[in-house]
Design an enzyme around this catalytic site. Sequence first.
Site, PDB file in Angstrom:
ATOM      1  N   ASP A 154      81.980 -49.187 120.571  1.00  0.00           N
ATOM      2  CA  ASP A 154      80.922 -48.289 120.702  1.00  0.00           C
ATOM      3  C   ASP A 154      81.174 -47.763 121.991  1.00  0.00           C
ATOM      4  O   ASP A 154      81.407 -48.281 123.093  1.00  0.00           O
ATOM      5  CB  ASP A 154      79.548 -48.810 120.462  1.00  0.00           C
ATOM      6  CG  ASP A 154      78.611 -47.659 120.232  1.00  0.00           C
ATOM      7  OD1 ASP A 154      78.939 -46.559 120.183  1.00  0.00           O
ATOM      8  OD2 ASP A 154      77.404 -47.924 120.367  1.00  0.00           O
ATOM      9  N   GLY A 155      80.896 -46.368 122.289  1.00  0.00           N
ATOM     10  CA  GLY A 155      80.876 -45.836 123.545  1.00  0.00           C
ATOM     11  C   GLY A 155      81.893 -44.669 123.823  1.00  0.00           C
ATOM     12  O   GLY A 155      81.992 -44.080 124.977  1.00  0.00           O
ATOM     13  N   ARG A 209      78.909 -37.301 110.928  1.00  0.00           N
ATOM     14  CA  ARG A 209      79.127 -36.688 112.292  1.00  0.00           C
ATOM     15  C   ARG A 209      79.727 -35.307 112.124  1.00  0.00           C
ATOM     16  O   ARG A 209      80.066 -35.058 110.648  1.00  0.00           O
ATOM     17  CB  ARG A 209      80.309 -37.487 112.850  1.00  0.00           C
ATOM     18  CG  ARG A 209      79.686 -38.616 113.523  1.00  0.00           C
ATOM     19  CD  ARG A 209      80.492 -39.414 114.292  1.00  0.00           C
ATOM     20  NE  ARG A 209      79.702 -40.831 114.579  1.00  0.00           N
ATOM     21  CZ  ARG A 209      80.230 -41.490 115.965  1.00  0.00           C
ATOM     22  NH1 ARG A 209      80.962 -41.206 116.556  1.00  0.00           N
ATOM     23  NH2 ARG A 209      79.426 -42.513 116.332  1.00  0.00           N
ATOM     24  N   ARG A 230      79.835 -56.299 120.805  1.00  0.00           N
ATOM     25  CA  ARG A 230      79.615 -54.684 120.512  1.00  0.00           C
ATOM     26  C   ARG A 230      79.495 -54.341 122.079  1.00  0.00           C
ATOM     27  O   ARG A 230      79.017 -54.671 123.077  1.00  0.00           O
ATOM     28  CB  ARG A 230      78.287 -54.521 119.965  1.00  0.00           C
ATOM     29  CG  ARG A 230      78.164 -52.725 119.739  1.00  0.00           C
ATOM     30  CD  ARG A 230      76.758 -52.712 119.196  1.00  0.00           C
ATOM     31  NE  ARG A 230      76.746 -51.281 118.786  1.00  0.00           N
ATOM     32  CZ  ARG A 230      76.281 -50.483 117.802  1.00  0.00           C
ATOM     33  NH1 ARG A 230      75.855 -51.277 116.827  1.00  0.00           N
ATOM     34  NH2 ARG A 230      76.323 -49.215 117.597  1.00  0.00           N
ATOM     35  N   GLU A 275      78.181 -65.790 116.649  1.00  0.00           N
ATOM     36  CA  GLU A 275      77.700 -65.616 118.080  1.00  0.00           C
ATOM     37  C   GLU A 275      77.666 -64.138 118.574  1.00  0.00           C
ATOM     38  O   GLU A 275      78.730 -63.298 118.407  1.00  0.00           O
ATOM     39  CB  GLU A 275      78.315 -66.520 119.301  1.00  0.00           C
ATOM     40  CG  GLU A 275      78.404 -68.063 119.081  1.00  0.00           C
ATOM     41  CD  GLU A 275      76.805 -68.441 118.992  1.00  0.00           C
ATOM     42  OE1 GLU A 275      76.035 -68.161 119.812  1.00  0.00           O
ATOM     43  OE2 GLU A 275      76.730 -69.467 117.991  1.00  0.00           O
ATOM     44  N   LEU A 329      98.450 -62.725 113.700  1.00  0.00           N
ATOM     45  CA  LEU A 329      97.073 -62.375 113.882  1.00  0.00           C
ATOM     46  C   LEU A 329      96.927 -61.717 112.548  1.00  0.00           C
ATOM     47  O   LEU A 329      97.641 -60.564 112.409  1.00  0.00           O
ATOM     48  CB  LEU A 329      97.030 -61.454 115.115  1.00  0.00           C
ATOM     49  CG  LEU A 329      95.566 -60.881 115.301  1.00  0.00           C
ATOM     50  CD1 LEU A 329      94.370 -61.608 115.443  1.00  0.00           C
ATOM     51  CD2 LEU A 329      95.585 -59.388 116.309  1.00  0.00           C
ATOM     52  N   ARG A 335      84.389 -35.218 122.625  1.00  0.00           N
ATOM     53  CA  ARG A 335      84.282 -36.693 122.251  1.00  0.00           C
ATOM     54  C   ARG A 335      85.619 -37.080 121.566  1.00  0.00           C
ATOM     55  O   ARG A 335      86.177 -38.173 121.595  1.00  0.00           O
ATOM     56  CB  ARG A 335      83.327 -36.640 121.003  1.00  0.00           C
ATOM     57  CG  ARG A 335      81.867 -36.331 121.460  1.00  0.00           C
ATOM     58  CD  ARG A 335      80.941 -36.232 120.335  1.00  0.00           C
ATOM     59  NE  ARG A 335      80.935 -37.357 119.664  1.00  0.00           N
ATOM     60  CZ  ARG A 335      80.302 -38.483 120.029  1.00  0.00           C
ATOM     61  NH1 ARG A 335      79.324 -38.463 121.042  1.00  0.00           N
ATOM     62  NH2 ARG A 335      80.179 -39.767 119.386  1.00  0.00           N
ATOM     63  N   ARG A 339      80.227 -41.297 124.866  1.00  0.00           N
ATOM     64  CA  ARG A 339      79.638 -41.097 126.083  1.00  0.00           C
ATOM     65  C   ARG A 339      80.679 -41.299 127.378  1.00  0.00           C
ATOM     66  O   ARG A 339      80.573 -40.441 128.363  1.00  0.00           O
ATOM     67  CB  ARG A 339      78.789 -42.590 126.156  1.00  0.00           C
ATOM     68  CG  ARG A 339      77.310 -42.023 125.642  1.00  0.00           C
ATOM     69  CD  ARG A 339      76.517 -43.185 125.184  1.00  0.00           C
ATOM     70  NE  ARG A 339      77.108 -44.093 124.261  1.00  0.00           N
ATOM     71  CZ  ARG A 339      76.633 -45.406 124.109  1.00  0.00           C
ATOM     72  NH1 ARG A 339      75.868 -45.890 125.116  1.00  0.00           N
ATOM     73  NH2 ARG A 339      77.067 -46.066 123.102  1.00  0.00           N
ATOM     74  N   HIS A 397      87.804 -41.016 121.634  1.00  0.00           N
ATOM     75  CA  HIS A 397      88.264 -41.835 120.720  1.00  0.00           C
ATOM     76  C   HIS A 397      89.893 -42.211 121.220  1.00  0.00           C
ATOM     77  O   HIS A 397      90.164 -43.318 120.909  1.00  0.00           O
ATOM     78  CB  HIS A 397      88.132 -40.959 119.203  1.00  0.00           C
ATOM     79  CG  HIS A 397      86.730 -40.804 119.139  1.00  0.00           C
ATOM     80  ND1 HIS A 397      85.776 -41.942 118.936  1.00  0.00           N
ATOM     81  CD2 HIS A 397      86.244 -40.018 118.333  1.00  0.00           C
ATOM     82  CE1 HIS A 397      84.678 -41.449 118.390  1.00  0.00           C
ATOM     83  NE2 HIS A 397      84.474 -40.296 118.193  1.00  0.00           N
ATOM     84  N   ILE A 409      73.910 -54.414 114.645  1.00  0.00           N
ATOM     85  CA  ILE A 409      74.914 -54.772 113.880  1.00  0.00           C
ATOM     86  C   ILE A 409      75.377 -53.409 113.187  1.00  0.00           C
ATOM     87  O   ILE A 409      76.746 -53.247 112.887  1.00  0.00           O
ATOM     88  CB  ILE A 409      74.452 -55.577 112.725  1.00  0.00           C
ATOM     89  CG1 ILE A 409      73.956 -57.003 113.177  1.00  0.00           C
ATOM     90  CG2 ILE A 409      75.716 -56.190 111.871  1.00  0.00           C
ATOM     91  CD1 ILE A 409      75.002 -57.867 113.934  1.00  0.00           C
TER      92      ILE A 409
HETATM   93  C1  FPP Z   1      82.134 -45.227 118.293  1.00  0.00           C
HETATM   94  O1  FPP Z   1      82.221 -44.748 119.510  1.00  0.00           O
HETATM   95  C2  FPP Z   1      83.615 -45.317 117.572  1.00  0.00           C
HETATM   96  C3  FPP Z   1      84.037 -44.942 116.772  1.00  0.00           C
HETATM   97  C4  FPP Z   1      83.317 -44.173 115.545  1.00  0.00           C
HETATM   98  C5  FPP Z   1      85.578 -44.681 116.277  1.00  0.00           C
HETATM   99  C6  FPP Z   1      86.289 -45.616 117.017  1.00  0.00           C
HETATM  100  C7  FPP Z   1      87.913 -45.355 116.624  1.00  0.00           C
HETATM  101  C8  FPP Z   1      89.029 -45.802 117.577  1.00  0.00           C
HETATM  102  C9  FPP Z   1      88.794 -46.410 118.816  1.00  0.00           C
HETATM  103  C10 FPP Z   1      90.331 -45.641 116.984  1.00  0.00           C
HETATM  104  C11 FPP Z   1      90.867 -46.697 116.354  1.00  0.00           C
HETATM  105  C12 FPP Z   1      92.143 -46.310 115.577  1.00  0.00           C
HETATM  106  C13 FPP Z   1      92.730 -47.189 114.660  1.00  0.00           C
HETATM  107  C14 FPP Z   1      93.639 -46.710 113.708  1.00  0.00           C
HETATM  108  C15 FPP Z   1      92.533 -48.621 114.832  1.00  0.00           C
HETATM  109  P1  FPP Z   1      81.087 -43.521 119.300  1.00  0.00           P
HETATM  110  O2  FPP Z   1      81.734 -42.219 119.196  1.00  0.00           O
HETATM  111  O3  FPP Z   1      79.876 -43.854 118.335  1.00  0.00           O
HETATM  112  O4  FPP Z   1      80.393 -43.359 120.735  1.00  0.00           O
HETATM  113  P2  FPP Z   1      78.854 -42.864 121.376  1.00  0.00           P
HETATM  114  O5  FPP Z   1      78.013 -44.025 121.100  1.00  0.00           O
HETATM  115  O6  FPP Z   1      79.165 -43.033 123.071  1.00  0.00           O
HETATM  116  O7  FPP Z   1      78.723 -41.591 120.908  1.00  0.00           O
END
Ligand code: FPP
Length: 251
Positions: free
Chosen positions: A21-22, A72, A189, A208, A132, A34, A25, A38, A196
């Site tokens: 997450d994040g 979204r 997280r 944990e 893995l 945004r 931001r 990602h 969750i």
């Molecule tokens: C949440 O942050 C993140 C996501 C919804 C997307 C995460 C995806 C990736 C990092 C790409 C990984 C790709 C592969 C194929 C493995 P948020 O957008 O909710 O952040 P915020 O809370 O700051 O708005």
Amino acid sequence: MNESADSSDRVLPRHIAVVMDGNGRWANKRHLPRAAGHKAGVGSTRKIVENCVTRNIEALTIFAFSSENWNRPASEVSSLMSLFVSTITSEVRKLHKKDVCVKFIGDRSRFSAKLQNSINESEDLTKDNTGLHFNIAANYGGRWDVVNACKSLFDDLTKNHGVIQDIDEKIFNSYMSLSEVPAPDLFIRTGGEQRISNFLMWQLAYSELYFIDTLWPDFSDDDFDRALDWFVSRQRRFGKTGQQVLDEQSA
Ligand code: FPP
């Protein structure tokens, strides 16, 4: 012993689950779209996979896209879909060379044919790898997982003239996503929220839970090490008393 031990004989988690997450931001703070957050998040994902490989962690499961993320803005959903295709295409061969077995969990039927092809090809290429288990939750929801398991179980029960009394937790678990790996020992997280969010609800029953404020694109090797150190310091009781666990460890 349930977990894997590292070179210093610490008992590490066998399976780590991560809510990344994040990203949004992180991008906002830099006055970037945004989607740039990602994209930067992919770098942290690559690092945590490498760290898990180096430490012989058995399984890593990441939450890439929840069933609720369709809500979204369309432009963000579309940029995430493109990012998934480009990331899978650019990373899967490298993962294959590292003996990583890639698997997607969630309802892939809503994805474009192009993304479904990338998903299927990456799974097919890496399916016999023994390193893995790298599980990517995409269009996944914990409640969807439970309902999906119930449907398949009911279907099998009907076909095989089984009875409800035959069902126990072990059988039910075999219908859930990730039944081929142990349940996550450690849940991480990032991004400061402590929830969750409909991730692996069934599988996280005894995990944990580790929450940190760091935004996912900033998640570093040191952050990962700190999470492992914290995990190692936990006493896992699984319903027993602390004294019983200590007695078992010294036996
Ligand atoms: C949440 O942050 C993140 C996501 C919804 C997307 C995460 C995806 C990736 C990092 C790409 C990984 C790709 C592969 C194929 C493995 P948020 O957008 O909710 O952040 P915020 O809370 O700051 O708005």
